[in-house]
Design an enzyme around this catalytic site. Sequence first.
Site, PDB file in Angstrom:
ATOM      1  N   ASP A 170      41.165  41.539  12.108  1.00  9.83           N
ATOM      2  CA  ASP A 170      42.595  40.775  12.255  1.00  9.83           C
ATOM      3  C   ASP A 170      42.663  39.754  11.114  1.00  9.83           C
ATOM      4  O   ASP A 170      41.594  39.581  10.622  1.00  9.83           O
ATOM      5  CB  ASP A 170      42.573  40.164  13.397  1.00  9.83           C
ATOM      6  CG  ASP A 170      42.529  40.889  14.706  1.00  9.83           C
ATOM      7  OD1 ASP A 170      42.893  42.033  14.824  1.00  9.83           O
ATOM      8  OD2 ASP A 170      42.017  40.388  16.038  1.00  9.83           O
ATOM      9  N   ARG A 171      43.837  39.492  10.920  1.00  8.85           N
ATOM     10  CA  ARG A 171      44.013  38.543   9.774  1.00  8.85           C
ATOM     11  C   ARG A 171      43.350  37.240   9.826  1.00  8.85           C
ATOM     12  O   ARG A 171      42.797  36.684   8.879  1.00  8.85           O
ATOM     13  CB  ARG A 171      45.602  37.967   9.731  1.00  8.85           C
ATOM     14  CG  ARG A 171      45.977  36.814   8.545  1.00  8.85           C
ATOM     15  CD  ARG A 171      47.268  36.764   8.452  1.00  8.85           C
ATOM     16  NE  ARG A 171      47.947  36.249   9.719  1.00  8.85           N
ATOM     17  CZ  ARG A 171      48.121  34.906  10.303  1.00  8.85           C
ATOM     18  NH1 ARG A 171      47.688  34.070   9.271  1.00  8.85           N
ATOM     19  NH2 ARG A 171      48.602  34.606  11.177  1.00  8.85           N
TER      20      ARG A 171
END
Length: 446
Positions: A170-171
Site C-alpha cells: 500500500d502507498r
Amino acid sequence: MARNKSKQIGGPKRHLETQPSFDPLAGAEYVIDGKFRRVNPYYFEYRTNAKERWRDRNILDVFVTEFRSHTDDYYKMTIEKGLILVNEKPAALDTIVKNGDVITHKVHRHEPAVTSKPIGIIYQDEDLLVIDKPAGVPVHPAGRYRHNCVIHILRVDHGIDVVAPCNRLDRLTSGIMFLAMSRKGAEDMTKQLIERTIKKEYVCKVYGEFPDGEIVCNQPILTVSAKLSLNRVKPDGRDSKTIFQRLRYDPATNMSIVHAKPLSGRTHQIRVHLQWLGYPIANDPIYANPRVWGPEFGKGGAGDDEEIKAKLHLMGRGEPADTIAWKAIRKEGEEPTGEILDGSLCEVCKAPLYSDPAEHEMGLWLHAFKYAAEDGSWGWHTEVPDWAKEFGVLKIGKDSEEAGVASEVVEAKQTVGVEDQPEAKRLKTDSDAPKSLWGKFCEFFL
C-alpha cells in the site's frame, strides 16, 4: 530552511501542451523541498477503454462515482469545455458510455507531495531488484499520483528501468519490495508467489493491549469500495489468513508492537484483520479514524457500510483524516490538521487545490520486514523501523528478547541487511494462478 533541489524528468519546466508520449516521464519535474518530493504541474492525457461497469451509464456519473481526484463540479466543467472525449469526439453531459468506447481526458495534473526519503536498494541483479520502500510513496502510477511513485523515482534517482513490481505494498506501507528487471525475473517471481512458497513478515503498531500468544485471523475480506480503498471482513469475501503475535506492549500509550505473517495476499489484509480483531493500526487513516468508525472502530464488523463510505468520502476533501494516534497527541480543543481541499484554485486550469499532507499523514505504522523462501534458499530483510525501536524492539527473531516468534532474522545492518544467499530462486505473488504466466503478469501488473 532546506534549499530546493530540482531534477528534470523530461522536457523543460513549463505547462506543456503535450500530445500523448511514449516517454512516461515527459513534461514533468521533481523538486526536493525539505521533507517533501514535489512535482511541478503538467499536462497529461488519460486514455482508457470503457470498463464493463461503466457501460450504459452517463459519462458524468462515471467520472463522479469512479474518481476522487476532483470535485463533481470540476468534472462537469471539463465535459462542458470539451476536455473529455469519447471515441475522439467531445462528450456531452448526456453522453452514454457504450461497449468498446475509448475515453480520453486531458488534464492539468497536480500531484500530491510525497516524502523525500530515498528508496533503499537492498539487492540488484539483471533479473531482480529488491528495495526498501519509504512509507507514503505509491508503487506505480495510480489516482492522483504518476511521477511521484516508486517506478518513476527509481528511473530518475537511480537510472533503473524495471519491468514491473512483483509484490505490492500500500502507498502508506513501508518495507521490502521486489521488482522485475527482465521478463525472466518476472516469470520466476510470479511462479514462486503463485505457489505461495514465500514467507512474509511484517511489523506494526496497533491500538490497545494485543493478546499474548499466537493469534490467527482467517476472516474473508471483501472490497466494499474501490474508490475509497475500503475493505472489510464479509462472509462473501475472499479467503484470507494472518498470524499475529505481540512483541511488546506499552501501557503509557496503550499501544502494542505486533508481528504479522499474512498467508494470503488480499488488499489491506493485515489492516482489515487487525481492525476486525479490535486492534487497528493506531495511525491508520482509514481503519483507525474515530470520526468514521466511532468508539468500536469496526471491531467484529461493527458499522454500517453506507454510513462509513459517506464519512470516508469527506476525509481529505472537506475535512482532514484523523486517527487514534493523532487524536491522542493533540492538545485539548485542537482540531486535526492535514491534506484537504483548501479553497484555492489553479490559475491555469481552475481545478480546486489540496494543501500539503501533514507529516503524520505520510506513513503508516506497518512495515514489510522480511521476505524469504520456504526452503531457505534466499531471504532479505530491512532494519526495524524507528517507531518499533521506540518501544524497545530492536530485532525480530527467535533469539530476541523482544520477540517470541519462530522466524529467524538477524539484526539489520545500517545499510539494510542482505542475508547470505546462493544463486537466487525468484519470487511470486499471492494472486490466483494465471493460465499464462507472462500474459497474466502483464495484464495484472502493467
